[in-house]
Enzyme design. Structure first.
Site, PDB file in Angstrom:
ATOM      1  N   LYS A 132      30.582  27.330  -2.664  1.00 17.43           N
ATOM      2  CA  LYS A 132      30.956  25.961  -2.527  1.00 17.43           C
ATOM      3  C   LYS A 132      32.522  25.846  -2.547  1.00 17.43           C
ATOM      4  O   LYS A 132      33.229  26.504  -3.006  1.00 17.43           O
ATOM      5  CB  LYS A 132      30.641  25.613  -4.274  1.00 17.43           C
ATOM      6  CG  LYS A 132      30.620  24.072  -4.418  1.00 17.43           C
ATOM      7  CD  LYS A 132      31.922  23.378  -5.170  1.00 17.43           C
ATOM      8  CE  LYS A 132      32.446  24.133  -6.153  1.00 17.43           C
ATOM      9  NZ  LYS A 132      33.405  23.352  -6.957  1.00 17.43           N
ATOM     10  N   ASN A 135      -2.105  -6.475  20.279  1.00 22.83           N
ATOM     11  CA  ASN A 135      -0.537  -6.941  20.357  1.00 22.83           C
ATOM     12  C   ASN A 135       0.075  -5.928  19.430  1.00 22.83           C
ATOM     13  O   ASN A 135      -0.238  -5.845  18.266  1.00 22.83           O
ATOM     14  CB  ASN A 135      -0.743  -8.406  19.798  1.00 22.83           C
ATOM     15  CG  ASN A 135       0.439  -8.798  19.400  1.00 22.83           C
ATOM     16  OD1 ASN A 135       1.708  -8.354  19.965  1.00 22.83           O
ATOM     17  ND2 ASN A 135       0.524  -9.974  18.578  1.00 22.83           N
ATOM     18  N   GLU A 173      -6.608 -12.913  17.029  1.00 24.72           N
ATOM     19  CA  GLU A 173      -6.632 -12.173  15.865  1.00 24.72           C
ATOM     20  C   GLU A 173      -8.129 -11.531  15.730  1.00 24.72           C
ATOM     21  O   GLU A 173      -9.010 -12.311  15.950  1.00 24.72           O
ATOM     22  CB  GLU A 173      -6.198 -12.911  14.740  1.00 24.72           C
ATOM     23  CG  GLU A 173      -4.610 -13.142  15.003  1.00 24.72           C
ATOM     24  CD  GLU A 173      -3.434 -12.060  14.942  1.00 24.72           C
ATOM     25  OE1 GLU A 173      -3.662 -11.062  14.168  1.00 24.72           O
ATOM     26  OE2 GLU A 173      -2.918 -12.378  15.974  1.00 24.72           O
ATOM     27  N   GLY A 177       4.498 -16.136   6.925  1.00 21.30           N
ATOM     28  CA  GLY A 177       3.937 -15.882   8.322  1.00 21.30           C
ATOM     29  C   GLY A 177       5.025 -15.341   9.263  1.00 21.30           C
ATOM     30  O   GLY A 177       6.303 -15.830   8.847  1.00 21.30           O
ATOM     31  N   THR A 178       4.537 -14.619  10.265  1.00 17.83           N
ATOM     32  CA  THR A 178       5.512 -14.056  11.018  1.00 17.83           C
ATOM     33  C   THR A 178       6.271 -15.092  11.766  1.00 17.83           C
ATOM     34  O   THR A 178       7.382 -15.062  12.393  1.00 17.83           O
ATOM     35  CB  THR A 178       4.691 -13.282  12.265  1.00 17.83           C
ATOM     36  OG1 THR A 178       3.529 -13.794  12.696  1.00 17.83           O
ATOM     37  CG2 THR A 178       4.317 -11.995  11.551  1.00 17.83           C
ATOM     38  N   ARG A 201      39.945  47.122 -17.041  1.00 16.85           N
ATOM     39  CA  ARG A 201      38.431  47.598 -17.938  1.00 16.85           C
ATOM     40  C   ARG A 201      38.738  48.570 -19.055  1.00 16.85           C
ATOM     41  O   ARG A 201      39.605  49.227 -18.701  1.00 16.85           O
ATOM     42  CB  ARG A 201      37.506  47.958 -17.002  1.00 16.85           C
ATOM     43  CG  ARG A 201      37.705  49.283 -16.224  1.00 16.85           C
ATOM     44  CD  ARG A 201      36.715  49.511 -15.065  1.00 16.85           C
ATOM     45  NE  ARG A 201      37.281  50.706 -14.320  1.00 16.85           N
ATOM     46  CZ  ARG A 201      36.690  51.117 -13.161  1.00 16.85           C
ATOM     47  NH1 ARG A 201      36.157  50.226 -12.328  1.00 16.85           N
ATOM     48  NH2 ARG A 201      37.123  52.273 -12.704  1.00 16.85           N
ATOM     49  N   ARG A 236       0.774  -1.303  -0.083  1.00 19.25           N
ATOM     50  CA  ARG A 236       0.114   0.127   0.014  1.00 19.25           C
ATOM     51  C   ARG A 236       0.828   1.289   0.173  1.00 19.25           C
ATOM     52  O   ARG A 236       0.259   2.304  -0.235  1.00 19.25           O
ATOM     53  CB  ARG A 236      -1.106   0.039   1.088  1.00 19.25           C
ATOM     54  CG  ARG A 236      -2.119  -0.915   0.907  1.00 19.25           C
ATOM     55  CD  ARG A 236      -3.281  -0.949   2.223  1.00 19.25           C
ATOM     56  NE  ARG A 236      -2.713  -1.862   3.182  1.00 19.25           N
ATOM     57  CZ  ARG A 236      -3.008  -1.787   4.350  1.00 19.25           C
ATOM     58  NH1 ARG A 236      -4.125  -0.780   4.776  1.00 19.25           N
ATOM     59  NH2 ARG A 236      -2.752  -2.695   5.404  1.00 19.25           N
TER      60      ARG A 236
HETATM   61  C1  UD1 Z   1       0.925  -9.291  13.464  1.00 22.10           C
HETATM   62  C2  UD1 Z   1       0.139 -10.025  14.719  1.00 22.10           C
HETATM   63  C3  UD1 Z   1      -1.124  -9.351  15.343  1.00 22.10           C
HETATM   64  C4  UD1 Z   1      -0.416  -7.916  15.689  1.00 22.10           C
HETATM   65  C5  UD1 Z   1       0.294  -7.265  14.448  1.00 22.10           C
HETATM   66  C6  UD1 Z   1       0.928  -5.996  14.925  1.00 22.10           C
HETATM   67  C7  UD1 Z   1       0.417 -12.318  13.896  1.00 22.10           C
HETATM   68  C8  UD1 Z   1      -0.354 -13.383  13.341  1.00 22.10           C
HETATM   69  N1  UD1 Z   1      -0.463 -11.551  14.094  1.00 22.10           N
HETATM   70  O1  UD1 Z   1      -0.492  -8.943  12.436  1.00 22.10           O
HETATM   71  O2  UD1 Z   1      -1.592  -9.760  16.456  1.00 22.10           O
HETATM   72  O3  UD1 Z   1      -1.716  -7.206  16.107  1.00 22.10           O
HETATM   73  O4  UD1 Z   1       0.952  -7.927  14.087  1.00 22.10           O
HETATM   74  O5  UD1 Z   1       1.270  -5.491  13.858  1.00 22.10           O
HETATM   75  O6  UD1 Z   1       1.634 -12.237  13.992  1.00 22.10           O
HETATM   76  N2  UD1 Z   1       6.420 -10.417   8.028  1.00 22.10           N
HETATM   77  C9  UD1 Z   1       7.538 -11.012   7.360  1.00 22.10           C
HETATM   78  N3  UD1 Z   1       7.323 -12.143   6.996  1.00 22.10           N
HETATM   79  C10 UD1 Z   1       6.270 -12.735   6.915  1.00 22.10           C
HETATM   80  C11 UD1 Z   1       5.164 -12.157   7.706  1.00 22.10           C
HETATM   81  C12 UD1 Z   1       5.169 -11.079   8.034  1.00 22.10           C
HETATM   82  O7  UD1 Z   1       8.711 -10.402   7.678  1.00 22.10           O
HETATM   83  O8  UD1 Z   1       6.008 -13.819   6.526  1.00 22.10           O
HETATM   84  C13 UD1 Z   1       6.890  -9.185   8.665  1.00 22.10           C
HETATM   85  C14 UD1 Z   1       6.113  -8.044   7.932  1.00 22.10           C
HETATM   86  O9  UD1 Z   1       6.714  -7.361   7.150  1.00 22.10           O
HETATM   87  C15 UD1 Z   1       5.796  -7.042   9.190  1.00 22.10           C
HETATM   88  C16 UD1 Z   1       5.724  -7.885  10.494  1.00 22.10           C
HETATM   89  O10 UD1 Z   1       6.039  -9.198   9.973  1.00 22.10           O
HETATM   90  O11 UD1 Z   1       6.726  -6.213   9.369  1.00 22.10           O
HETATM   91  C17 UD1 Z   1       4.087  -8.149  10.924  1.00 22.10           C
HETATM   92  O12 UD1 Z   1       3.491  -8.503   9.700  1.00 22.10           O
HETATM   93  P1  UD1 Z   1       1.983  -8.328   9.736  1.00 22.10           P
HETATM   94  O13 UD1 Z   1       1.616  -8.962   8.434  1.00 22.10           O
HETATM   95  O14 UD1 Z   1       1.890  -6.783   9.496  1.00 22.10           O
HETATM   96  O15 UD1 Z   1       1.279  -8.762  10.762  1.00 22.10           O
HETATM   97  P2  UD1 Z   1       0.038  -9.520  10.955  1.00 22.10           P
HETATM   98  O16 UD1 Z   1      -0.120 -10.899  10.738  1.00 22.10           O
HETATM   99  O17 UD1 Z   1      -0.887  -8.716  10.338  1.00 22.10           O
END
Ligand code: UD1
Ligand code: CA
Length: 501
Positions: free
Chosen positions: A364, A183, A168, A91-92, A453, A25
């Site tokens: 400069k 969180n 979540e 995923g995180t 001059r 975004r």
């Molecule tokens: C997550 C939390 C949520 C919390 C929120 C805060 C989980 C499942 N949920 O939400 O409870 O309120 O953060 O911002 O964790 N990232 C990676 N690799 C991945 C996925 C994510 O590096 O595979 C990084 C993203 O770039 C970002 C951060 O992890 O900096 C969080 O990811 P984002 O998708 O924003 O978090 P949510 O899962 O929505």
């Protein structure tokens, strides 16, 4: 589960920063975490907040989208940080697992942070880590009470007010959705516990991702202590998803920085239009006038006045100096020197004590000695000007022959005329003068007058002959007529006869 509580292991603090997200975004070719915010990138702010308590621990940054750019940035601002690539966004939890796999020896405390929360304070992080270590929790979650929790994981507490679960939004009941404690995505884990539970994560959820929040659930289910630590200031946990949100964070950061400087004795006349990078320093009684941007390694000395309408990038301003309506880059303004209004100081400008760069002057690689002045309409490129020398208005240091840039030197106590061209390389001696309108191509010895001059000649009656009937010709005729009359009256007076009697 076995816990290790030895002092040695407790003292190791590691940080994992999640920065693999694309930040769609933002609609940008630049990965989200590399967008700038008052002196650092988003990631740079997070690294700076984590730095103070790291000690001997490791910093691992999980990169993905724009990984090459993020790696390059890390090499520059945090060479000790280790980038680890997450090929696919899974995923995180998956991201943290990759980071731990890259550090098989890692033990002790592990702080996990999102790379896009630039307002997080080092003090808050230190308090979070302290809570974690003092309570000997398996995991400690940084939470915040926010006005609008939409999209974020909610913190569910039990009747005793203790942490129960992170839910979540998509899984939350209407009651849980009404919870405003969220969180933040910042956590502290005990390394062994984290490693063990990461190995048990499933992807059995609607996004098919490994959730780091499930580590918390698994630890809780195993009976380990989880602590929720609330941030004192909810804005610290804010992230930015698009440029409008980023501008919101920037304004918050601006207010925070300005408030700190005002409390430290700096006068900021209009904090809403004053943008000071976190890397800038100011001394007390400095005055920052409205619409002023202080960036990079800029420092402002005691009692100096900068602005209004000025941008200073990597500029040192000495005590008591004034810099008004000026754009300056990599310059040094000496104590009590005066710059502007409407000056442009470019890299390598060194202005001595009480020197002056005035209106519509560009410099400069220029050195001005103590008390030297270039007051008006001039370009000083690749030149040294000695102390107490005055440069005439509309002077150009002709430093470029189309191929090479060359330097010129003006001695001390010199007086150069208006509209001079100093064709480099040229040297003007101490106490020398040059005549107005001169093009100086040869050295002028100390104490000499340099003149170059053409002699002036006047062609009498030219306008009446060549431009007859013009307003100029008529004005010239009228002036001549007045002069003749006046000359006649003078003759009468010389005869000794009174005019009217
Ligand atoms: C997550 C939390 C949520 C919390 C929120 C805060 C989980 C499942 N949920 O939400 O409870 O309120 O953060 O911002 O964790 N990232 C990676 N690799 C991945 C996925 C994510 O590096 O595979 C990084 C993203 O770039 C970002 C951060 O992890 O900096 C969080 O990811 P984002 O998708 O924003 O978090 P949510 O899962 O929505
Ligand atoms: Ca000229």
């Amino acid at each position: 589960m076995r816990r290790t509580d030895t002092v040695e292991e407790r003292s190791v603090r590691n940080v994992i920063i999640l920065a693999a997200g694309e930040g769609k975004r933002m609609k940008s070719a630049v990965p989200k975490v590399l967008h700038p915010l008052l002196g650092r990138t988003l990631l740079g702010h997070v690294l700076a907040a984590a730095e103070p308590f790291l000690d001997s621990g490791t910093v691992t940054v999980v990169v993905g989208h724009g990984g090459a750019q993020v790696r390059e940035h890390l090499a520059e601002v945090a060479p000790e940080a280790r980038p680890v690539t997450q090929e696919e966004r899974r995923g995180t939890g998956h991201a943290v697992r990759i980071a731990l796999d890259a550090n098989p020896e890692l033990t002790g405390t592990v702080v996990v942070l999102n790379g896009d929360i630039p307002l997080l304070r080092a003090e808050t992080l230190a308090a979070l880590v302290h809570t974690h270590e003092a309570t000997k929790a398996a995991a400690t979650v940084l939470t915040a009470e926010v006005p609008d929790p939409t999209g974020l994981g909610r913190i569910v507490r039990n009747r005793g007010g203790e942490f129960a679960a992170i839910v979540e939004e998509r899984d939350a009941t209407p009651d849980q959705r009404a919870i405003r404690e969220i969180n933040s995505g910042a956590y502290v884990f005990e390394a062994t516990a984290l490693r063990e539970m990461l190995g048990k994560l499933s992807t059995d959820n609607d996004q098919g991702e490994e959730y780091l929040t499930d580590v918390i659930a698994l630890l809780a289910a195993a009976g380990s202590a989880i602590v929720a630590h609330r941030a004192p200031d909810a804005t610290e946990t804010l992230g930015a998803n698009d440029r409008a949100e980023l501008a919101g964070l920037r304004a918050l950061m601006r207010d925070r920085i300005n408030t700190e400087w005002m409390r430290a004795g700096v006068a900021i006349i209009d904090p809403a239009t004053t943008w000071i990078d976190v890397t800038v320093t100011l001394e007390r009684d400095a005055v920052v006038e409205p619409n002023t941007h202080l960036r990079g390694a800029t420092s402002i000395g005691e009692g100096a006045v900068v602005g209004p309408d000025s941008s200073l990038i990597d500029v040192v301003v000495g005590p008591g100096a004034t810099v008004v309506r000026t754009h300056a880059v990599s310059a040094h303004v000496g104590p009590q020197a005066s710059v502007g209004p409407f000056a442009y100081l470019r890299p390598g400008t060194e202005l001595g004590r009480k020197s002056k760069v005035g209106t519509f002057v560009e410099t400069k690689a220029a050195t001005l000695g103590e008390g030297a002045k270039v007051p008006h309409l001039s370009y000083v490129g690749d030149a040294s000007i000695g102390e107490h020398t005055n440069i005439g208005a509309a002077t150009v240091f002709v430093n470029y022959d189309g191929v090479r840039k060359q330097r010129s030197t003006i001695g001390a106590h010199a007086r150069t005329g208006a509209d001079n061209m100093f064709v480099a390389p040229v040297t003007i001696g101490d106490g020398a003068y040059t005549a107005a309108g001169s093009i100086i191509v040869k050295d002028v010895p100390a104490g000499a007058l340099g003149v170059s001059r053409a002699q002036q000649r006047n062609i009498e009656g030219w306008v009446e002959r060549k431009r007859p009937g013009t307003a100029a010709a008529e004005a010239a005729q009228a002036a001549q007529a007045r002069e003749e009359n006046h000359a006649g009256a003078g003759q009468v007076a010389e005869t000794g006869l009174p005019d009217e009697q």
